[in-house]
Motif scaffolding. Structure first.
Motif, PDB file in Angstrom:
ATOM      1  N   GLY A  90     -10.996  18.922  -2.582  1.00 36.29           N
ATOM      2  CA  GLY A  90      -9.999  19.527  -2.661  1.00 36.29           C
ATOM      3  C   GLY A  90      -8.551  18.899  -3.038  1.00 36.29           C
ATOM      4  N   ALA A  91      -8.270  18.133  -1.581  1.00 36.59           N
ATOM      5  CA  ALA A  91      -6.886  17.009  -1.705  1.00 36.59           C
ATOM      6  C   ALA A  91      -7.939  15.614  -3.181  1.00 36.59           C
ATOM      7  CB  ALA A  91      -7.000  15.909  -0.917  1.00 36.59           C
ATOM      8  N   GLY A  92      -8.383  15.080  -2.915  1.00 43.99           N
ATOM      9  CA  GLY A  92      -9.143  14.222  -4.013  1.00 43.99           C
ATOM     10  C   GLY A  92      -9.202  15.038  -5.041  1.00 43.99           C
ATOM     11  N   VAL A  93      -9.677  15.981  -5.657  1.00 38.94           N
ATOM     12  CA  VAL A  93      -9.154  16.208  -7.152  1.00 38.94           C
ATOM     13  C   VAL A  93      -7.780  16.428  -7.284  1.00 38.94           C
ATOM     14  CG1 VAL A  93      -8.566  19.092  -8.161  1.00 38.94           C
ATOM     15  CG2 VAL A  93     -11.226  17.921  -7.177  1.00 38.94           C
ATOM     16  N   LEU A  94      -6.053  16.320  -6.293  1.00 35.70           N
ATOM     17  CA  LEU A  94      -5.102  16.522  -6.596  1.00 35.70           C
ATOM     18  C   LEU A  94      -4.648  15.251  -6.741  1.00 35.70           C
ATOM     19  CD1 LEU A  94      -4.221  19.702  -5.148  1.00 35.70           C
ATOM     20  CD2 LEU A  94      -4.958  19.505  -6.923  1.00 35.70           C
ATOM     21  N   PHE A  95      -5.188  14.479  -6.238  1.00 40.24           N
ATOM     22  CA  PHE A  95      -5.124  13.072  -6.080  1.00 40.24           C
ATOM     23  C   PHE A  95      -5.004  11.872  -7.116  1.00 40.24           C
ATOM     24  CE2 PHE A  95      -4.391   9.001  -4.190  1.00 40.24           C
ATOM     25  CZ  PHE A  95      -2.882   9.547  -3.599  1.00 40.24           C
ATOM     26  N   LEU A  96      -4.645  11.319  -7.879  1.00 35.23           N
ATOM     27  CA  LEU A  96      -4.784  10.592  -8.918  1.00 35.23           C
ATOM     28  C   LEU A  96      -4.641   9.339  -8.666  1.00 35.23           C
ATOM     29  CD1 LEU A  96      -2.230  11.630 -11.626  1.00 35.23           C
ATOM     30  CD2 LEU A  96      -4.349  12.677 -10.998  1.00 35.23           C
ATOM     31  N   ALA A  97      -6.145   8.906  -8.662  1.00 35.52           N
ATOM     32  CA  ALA A  97      -5.968   7.702  -7.859  1.00 35.52           C
ATOM     33  C   ALA A  97      -7.588   6.812  -8.816  1.00 35.52           C
ATOM     34  CB  ALA A  97      -6.131   7.083  -6.332  1.00 35.52           C
ATOM     35  N   CYS A  98      -7.514   5.237  -8.513  1.00 42.55           N
ATOM     36  CA  CYS A  98      -8.977   4.914  -8.637  1.00 42.55           C
ATOM     37  C   CYS A  98      -9.554   4.588  -7.516  1.00 42.55           C
ATOM     38  CB  CYS A  98      -8.830   4.162  -9.450  1.00 42.55           C
ATOM     39  SG  CYS A  98      -8.017   2.132  -8.702  1.00 42.55           S
ATOM     40  N   GLU A  99     -11.178   4.011  -7.652  1.00 44.31           N
ATOM     41  CA  GLU A  99     -11.831   3.830  -6.671  1.00 44.31           C
ATOM     42  C   GLU A  99     -11.675   2.803  -5.787  1.00 44.31           C
ATOM     43  OE1 GLU A  99     -13.616   1.642 -10.538  1.00 44.31           O
ATOM     44  OE2 GLU A  99     -12.754   3.216 -10.063  1.00 44.31           O
ATOM     45  N   CYS A 100     -10.355   1.522  -6.158  1.00 44.47           N
ATOM     46  CA  CYS A 100     -10.038   0.046  -5.124  1.00 44.47           C
ATOM     47  C   CYS A 100      -8.586   0.790  -5.106  1.00 44.47           C
ATOM     48  CB  CYS A 100      -9.808  -0.333  -6.275  1.00 44.47           C
ATOM     49  SG  CYS A 100     -11.008  -1.665  -7.015  1.00 44.47           S
ATOM     50  N   GLY A 101      -7.875   1.287  -5.336  1.00 40.61           N
ATOM     51  CA  GLY A 101      -6.545   2.456  -4.908  1.00 40.61           C
ATOM     52  C   GLY A 101      -6.725   2.826  -4.326  1.00 40.61           C
ATOM     53  N   ILE A 102      -7.562   3.777  -3.648  1.00 43.20           N
ATOM     54  CA  ILE A 102      -8.032   4.918  -2.430  1.00 43.20           C
ATOM     55  C   ILE A 102      -8.439   4.046  -1.684  1.00 43.20           C
ATOM     56  CG2 ILE A 102     -10.347   5.234  -3.265  1.00 43.20           C
ATOM     57  CD1 ILE A 102      -7.894   8.399  -2.772  1.00 43.20           C
ATOM     58  N   VAL A 103      -9.438   3.302  -1.394  1.00 40.45           N
ATOM     59  CA  VAL A 103      -9.918   2.487  -0.459  1.00 40.45           C
ATOM     60  C   VAL A 103      -8.762   2.696   0.531  1.00 40.45           C
ATOM     61  CG1 VAL A 103     -10.970  -0.065   0.855  1.00 40.45           C
ATOM     62  CG2 VAL A 103     -11.458   1.260  -2.235  1.00 40.45           C
ATOM     63  N   PRO A 104      -7.402   2.063   0.937  1.00 35.90           N
ATOM     64  CA  PRO A 104      -6.353   1.419   1.698  1.00 35.90           C
ATOM     65  C   PRO A 104      -6.172   2.970   1.654  1.00 35.90           C
ATOM     66  CG  PRO A 104      -5.632   0.787  -0.433  1.00 35.90           C
ATOM     67  CD  PRO A 104      -7.270   0.693  -0.589  1.00 35.90           C
ATOM     68  N   ILE A 105      -5.760   3.703   1.819  1.00 32.95           N
ATOM     69  CA  ILE A 105      -5.730   4.872   1.792  1.00 32.95           C
ATOM     70  C   ILE A 105      -6.376   5.844   3.070  1.00 32.95           C
ATOM     71  CG2 ILE A 105      -5.197   7.215   1.316  1.00 32.95           C
ATOM     72  CD1 ILE A 105      -4.115   6.312  -1.349  1.00 32.95           C
ATOM     73  N   THR A 106      -7.824   5.396   2.565  1.00 27.28           N
ATOM     74  CA  THR A 106      -9.136   6.001   3.129  1.00 27.28           C
ATOM     75  C   THR A 106      -9.223   4.952   4.756  1.00 27.28           C
ATOM     76  OG1 THR A 106     -10.772   6.261   1.022  1.00 27.28           O
ATOM     77  CG2 THR A 106     -11.568   6.366   3.575  1.00 27.28           C
ATOM     78  N   ARG A 107      -8.555   3.969   4.228  1.00 28.52           N
ATOM     79  CA  ARG A 107      -8.943   3.267   5.698  1.00 28.52           C
ATOM     80  C   ARG A 107      -7.372   3.972   6.284  1.00 28.52           C
ATOM     81  NH1 ARG A 107      -5.414  -1.821   6.471  1.00 28.52           N
ATOM     82  NH2 ARG A 107      -6.870  -3.265   8.153  1.00 28.52           N
ATOM     83  N   ARG A 108      -6.327   4.436   6.254  1.00 25.09           N
ATOM     84  CA  ARG A 108      -5.415   5.013   6.676  1.00 25.09           C
ATOM     85  C   ARG A 108      -5.583   5.705   7.827  1.00 25.09           C
ATOM     86  NH1 ARG A 108      -2.099   1.742   9.481  1.00 25.09           N
ATOM     87  NH2 ARG A 108      -2.203  -0.331   7.434  1.00 25.09           N
ATOM     88  N   LEU A 109      -5.908   6.918   6.678  1.00 23.77           N
ATOM     89  CA  LEU A 109      -6.717   7.941   6.564  1.00 23.77           C
ATOM     90  C   LEU A 109      -7.510   7.975   8.223  1.00 23.77           C
ATOM     91  CD1 LEU A 109      -6.852  10.120   3.761  1.00 23.77           C
ATOM     92  CD2 LEU A 109      -4.809  10.124   5.841  1.00 23.77           C
TER      93      LEU A 109
END
Length: 292
Positions: free
Chosen positions: A60-79
């Motif tokens: 659900g959070a992903g649906v609301l989040f505007l990101a590409c497959e590269c920009g999402i990597v550092p966010i995932t790492r931090r989470l």
């Protein structure tokens, strides 16, 4: 290797960087915000304890989040470093580049206002994410980050001004950390696009199975941003089946050369290879099963 080929490779390389950099910058900025303003206690309160609910919450959070497959990597790492379960974090990472409204709307426009392609792409992507989220907890018991310790922050001993400074410091560090992998990945993608004959792939991909495999390979090599890949996929409508086009749109938005390099710099190699294999098999199987 002639001058014209090198010039073409350079053009493709620069276009991939220009396409990816805004999302990388957004990603590292959000990563810095998470590091300085989101504590482990906040994460624990937000993410449901139930594994199934945590995955659904992440999608659900992903649906609301505007990101590409590269920009999402550092966010995932931090989470993950903040304590988000691996399955939920990966579900977020895989769903955000495909299921967000901009990507789905671009798919609708690219295929001549066709809702069927939107439903195929979104539906197959959702099923793939759920399958991966179910598999991961059984095989991987730890967070799978290459660097387990990623700076703990004392959220009670900093003023707001200190936190803002810390946010930008962490964002800059994250940018240089993931930026080098983006450059390597973009260079590899540009080289392969320049010297690999697309006509050969088109000749191979005439059957149902081979067509899906070829289009998935093509999406991996081309390393397109998920906001724009539908327009490229639509140009293959006269050559490939709907099933192959959906395989292109789903697999390429989850895995391509540039984000593979970034993932290898973030996660353990075995985890990345297993994740790629599971996604490849899931996309191939689901597109062949549900789409003619």
């Amino acid at each position: 290797m002639n001058y014209q080929a090198l010039l073409q490779m350079n053009t493709i390389f620069i276009s991939i960087l220009i396409e990816s950099l805004p999302f990388i910058l957004l990603g590292v900025l959000i990563s810095g915000i998470i590091q300085m303003f989101v504590s482990e206690e906040m994460i624990a309160k937000i993410i449901p304890k139930n594994p199934v609910l945590s995955v659904l919450y992440a999608i659900g959070a992903g649906v609301l989040f505007l990101a590409c497959e590269c920009g999402i990597v550092p966010i995932t790492r931090r989470l993950i470093a903040k304590g988000v379960p691996l399955s939920a974090a990966i579900a977020f990472m895989l769903s955000a580049p495909i299921l967000n409204p901009i990507v789905l709307f671009s798919t609708y426009i690219a295929f001549g206002n066709s809702w069927s392609m939107v439903f195929y792409r979104g539906g197959i992507a959702l099923l793939v994410v759920l399958i991966i989220a179910c598999i991961l907890p059984f095989q991987f018991k730890t967070n799978q980050l290459k660097h387990e310790h990623i700076g703990h922050t004392d959220h009670h001993s900093h003023t707001f001004k200190d936190k803002v400074k810390g946010m930008f410091r962490h964002s800059i560090e994250e940018f240089f950390s993931v930026g080098k992998y983006l450059i390597i990945g973009a260079l590899l993608a540009a080289a392969i696009q320049t010297f690999l004959k697309t006509s050969l792939l088109l000749e191979i991909g005439q059957g149902n199975l081979s067509g899906n495999v070829v289009m998935m390979a093509l999406s991996y090599v081309m390393s397109l941003c998920s906001q724009a890949d539908a327009f490229v996929a639509s140009s293959f409508r006269s050559t490939f089946s709907t099933s192959s086009l959906v395989a292109f749109l789903v697999f390429g938005a989850m895995f391509d050369i540039k984000n593979t390099i970034m993932l290898l710099g973030t996660f353990k190699t075995k985890f990345v290879l297993c994740l790629m294999a599971y996604i490849f098999i899931s996309v191939l199987g689901l597109t062949l099963l549900f789409i003619s």
